[in-house]
Design a protein around this motif. Structure first.
Motif, short mmCIF file in Angstrom:
data_model
loop_
_atom_site.label_atom_id
_atom_site.label_comp_id
_atom_site.label_asym_id
_atom_site.label_seq_id
_atom_site.Cartn_x
_atom_site.Cartn_y
_atom_site.Cartn_z
N THR A 1 23.74 5.15 24.20
CA THR A 1 24.44 4.22 23.33
C THR A 1 23.81 4.21 21.94
N PRO A 2 24.51 3.63 20.95
CA PRO A 2 23.89 3.49 19.63
C PRO A 2 22.57 2.74 19.66
N ALA A 3 22.45 1.78 20.58
CA ALA A 3 21.17 1.06 20.70
C ALA A 3 20.05 2.01 21.13
N ASP A 4 20.38 2.98 21.97
CA ASP A 4 19.38 3.97 22.39
C ASP A 4 18.97 4.87 21.23
N ASN A 5 19.82 4.95 20.23
CA ASN A 5 19.57 5.84 19.10
C ASN A 5 18.69 5.21 18.02
N ASP A 6 18.40 3.91 18.18
CA ASP A 6 17.55 3.19 17.23
C ASP A 6 16.10 3.66 17.41
N LEU A 7 15.41 3.95 16.30
CA LEU A 7 14.04 4.46 16.38
C LEU A 7 12.98 3.36 16.52
N ASN A 8 13.37 2.10 16.44
CA ASN A 8 12.43 0.97 16.62
C ASN A 8 11.26 1.04 15.63
N THR A 9 11.55 1.44 14.42
CA THR A 9 10.51 1.68 13.42
C THR A 9 9.70 0.43 13.12
N ALA A 10 10.37 -0.66 12.83
CA ALA A 10 9.67 -1.89 12.44
C ALA A 10 8.78 -2.40 13.57
N ALA A 11 9.32 -2.42 14.78
CA ALA A 11 8.56 -2.93 15.92
C ALA A 11 7.35 -2.07 16.21
N ASP A 12 7.51 -0.75 16.09
CA ASP A 12 6.43 0.16 16.46
C ASP A 12 5.36 0.30 15.38
N THR A 13 5.72 0.11 14.13
CA THR A 13 4.78 0.39 13.04
C THR A 13 4.41 -0.83 12.21
N GLY A 14 5.17 -1.91 12.34
CA GLY A 14 4.93 -3.08 11.51
C GLY A 14 5.45 -2.95 10.10
N ASP B 1 0.83 -1.21 0.00
CA ASP B 1 0.00 0.00 0.00
C ASP B 1 0.87 1.26 0.00
N TYR B 2 1.95 1.21 0.77
CA TYR B 2 2.84 2.36 0.90
C TYR B 2 4.29 1.88 0.77
N VAL B 3 5.03 2.54 -0.09
CA VAL B 3 6.46 2.24 -0.21
C VAL B 3 7.23 3.54 0.02
N VAL B 4 8.26 3.46 0.84
CA VAL B 4 9.14 4.59 1.12
C VAL B 4 10.53 4.25 0.59
N ILE B 5 11.06 5.12 -0.26
CA ILE B 5 12.44 4.96 -0.70
C ILE B 5 13.29 5.90 0.15
N GLY B 6 14.15 5.31 0.96
CA GLY B 6 14.94 6.07 1.93
C GLY B 6 14.66 5.54 3.31
N GLY B 7 15.71 5.36 4.12
CA GLY B 7 15.53 4.73 5.43
C GLY B 7 15.92 5.59 6.59
N GLY B 8 15.76 6.91 6.47
CA GLY B 8 16.15 7.82 7.54
C GLY B 8 15.00 8.19 8.47
N MET B 9 15.13 9.35 9.11
CA MET B 9 14.14 9.78 10.08
C MET B 9 12.80 10.09 9.43
N VAL B 10 12.81 10.53 8.17
CA VAL B 10 11.55 10.78 7.47
C VAL B 10 10.78 9.48 7.30
N ALA B 11 11.47 8.40 6.94
CA ALA B 11 10.82 7.11 6.77
C ALA B 11 10.16 6.66 8.06
N ASP B 12 10.87 6.80 9.18
CA ASP B 12 10.30 6.45 10.47
C ASP B 12 9.07 7.28 10.77
N ALA B 13 9.18 8.61 10.61
CA ALA B 13 8.06 9.50 10.92
C ALA B 13 6.88 9.24 9.99
N ALA B 14 7.16 8.95 8.71
CA ALA B 14 6.09 8.68 7.75
C ALA B 14 5.34 7.40 8.12
N ALA B 15 6.08 6.35 8.50
CA ALA B 15 5.43 5.11 8.91
C ALA B 15 4.52 5.34 10.11
N ARG B 16 4.97 6.16 11.04
CA ARG B 16 4.15 6.48 12.22
C ARG B 16 2.94 7.33 11.82
#
Length: 393
Positions: free
Chosen positions: A59-72, A6-21
């Motif tokens: 830490t770098p782990a704290d910097n992960d946005l958890n996009t997949a887990a939070d949005t599917g 239904d939705y495809v995002v090209i690019g894996g940065g902060m915009v992709a995370d925010a868009a999925a949310r």
């Protein structure tokens, strides 16, 4: 048949995370695919030159946005998109796979500006989390790193390195560090912090080249002088990644041109973030490369793709932290413009930048929680003169 999302995002940065949310605010079940060239899941970019260097508990782990887990969302890393077919609504990726889309978001960001330097692991064009890890390995233990560029990213990297047991030399073309951005009174304070922390400054110079020399390099400047360094970090800004949009026949002009709904000339294709040239309701058409815009614009475009009738009406702020100094800003900061300074105390000042007598930018130097007031000033710029500005914030 191609897999279709239904939705495809090209690019894996902060915009992709925010868009999925943003999509999930309106559509709880639509399929989302994020195609990223990065080797890491979406993360916050500001921490790469700030908090990861200054907060030992972060830490770098704290910097992960958890996009997949939070949005599917499904996220494919290290994936290069070759192009997309607007008529067929398909995307071609490396390896020959074709993917269908209902709505497509181009969040392709930008790539660092480069110099004619050796292809070497010790030369870093700073942009990604992998670059952060690479620079961490190259720094510390009294090593000497040359930072090329004294602007926004160069100054932050220099400060980060200097606070982590690294000798730093900054090479930049201006007469003073920060001279292109700040008025002289602020610039002096800014530059002095770097000098006080042992950072060597090489103003008025550009890097002409570098020659490998043992474990490091001999750098040659444009006046013929040389210096030695263990590594080189280049922070000269980015160029927007518009190639896919251009090849697909979309309008491009210093970025991918979108309307107030972040839609390109194709109603099924959208763009947001560093790469999007959009109409700001206060400041006019512009392209913004900062985190506030990535988060707010990304969330807005996600909602719009999922059926919202809103327009993107946010005028973004940006900020920087170096050593014990910090600032926030809205609009255009250009030291060549006329400025009005409103000092609050010896360490805090609001600077208004004027073009044709009207404010076009506001610097909040050690002044906090005032970005809404700065937006108000810029929104009412037509009714304000230089004499009206002191005391507005």
């Amino acid at each position: 048949m191609a897999d279709t999302y239904d939705y495809v995002v090209i690019g894996g940065g902060m915009v992709a995370d925010a868009a999925a949310r943003g999509i999930r605010e309106r559509d709880s079940s639509g399929s989302i695919l994020i195609l990223s060239e990065d080797v890491d899941q979406p993360y916050t970019r500001p921490a790469l030159s700030k908090k990861l260097w200054t907060d030992p508990d972060f830490t770098p782990a704290d910097n992960d946005l958890n996009t997949a887990a939070d949005t599917g969302a499904e996220i494919r890393l290290e994936t290069h998109v070759e192009g997309f077919d607007r008529a067929a609504k398909t995307i071609s990726i490396d390896g020959g796979e074709t993917i269908g889309y209902g709505r497509l978001l181009l969040a392709t960001g930008g790539h660092p500006k480069t110099l004619d330097l050796p292809q070497d692991d010790r030369v870093i064009y700073f942009r990604t989390a992998a670059d952060y890890r690479h620079l961490r390995a190259l720094s510390g233990s009294g090593r000497h790193v040359a930072v090329v560029g004294g602007g926004y990213i160069g100054s932050e990297i220099a400060a980060a390195l200097a606070q982590n047991d690294t000798r730093v030399t900054v090479i930049f073309p201006d007469a003073d560090l920060g001279a292109a951005t700040f008025p002289e009174s602020v610039d002096k304070v800014f530059e002095k912090r770097f000098i006080d922390h042992g950072v060597a400054l090489v103003p008025g110079r550009r890097l002409d080249g570098a020659t490998p020399d043992g474990d490091g390099f001999v750098l040659t400047l444009d006046d013929g002088s040389t210096l030695k360094a263990d590594g080189i970090v280049v922070g000269l800004g980015i160029e927007p990644n518009t190639g896919l949009a251009e090849a697909a026949g979309l309008e491009v002009d210093d970025g991918i041109v979108v309307d107030a709904r972040l839609t390109t000339s194709d109603p099924a294709v959208f763009s947001a973030g560093d790469v999007a040239n959009y109409p700001d309701p206060i400041l006019g058409r512009r392209r913004v490369e900062h985190v506030d815009n990535a988060k707010e614009q990304g969330a807005a475009v996600g909602r719009i793709m999922a059926g919202s009738d809103e327009k993107y009406s946010h005028t973004p702020m940006y900020y920087s932290d170096v050593f014990d100094l910090g600032y926030e800003a809205v609009g255009k900061l250009d030291a060549s413009l006329k400025t009005v300074e409103d000092w609050k105390d010896d360490d805090s000042v609001v600077v208004y930048y004027l073009d044709d007598g009207q404010p076009v930018g506001v610097l909040l130097w050690n002044v906090w929680d005032s970005t809404e007031k700065a937006r108000k000033v810029l929104a009412e710029a037509h009714a304000l003169t230089a004499d009206d500005l002191v005391g507005q914030i």
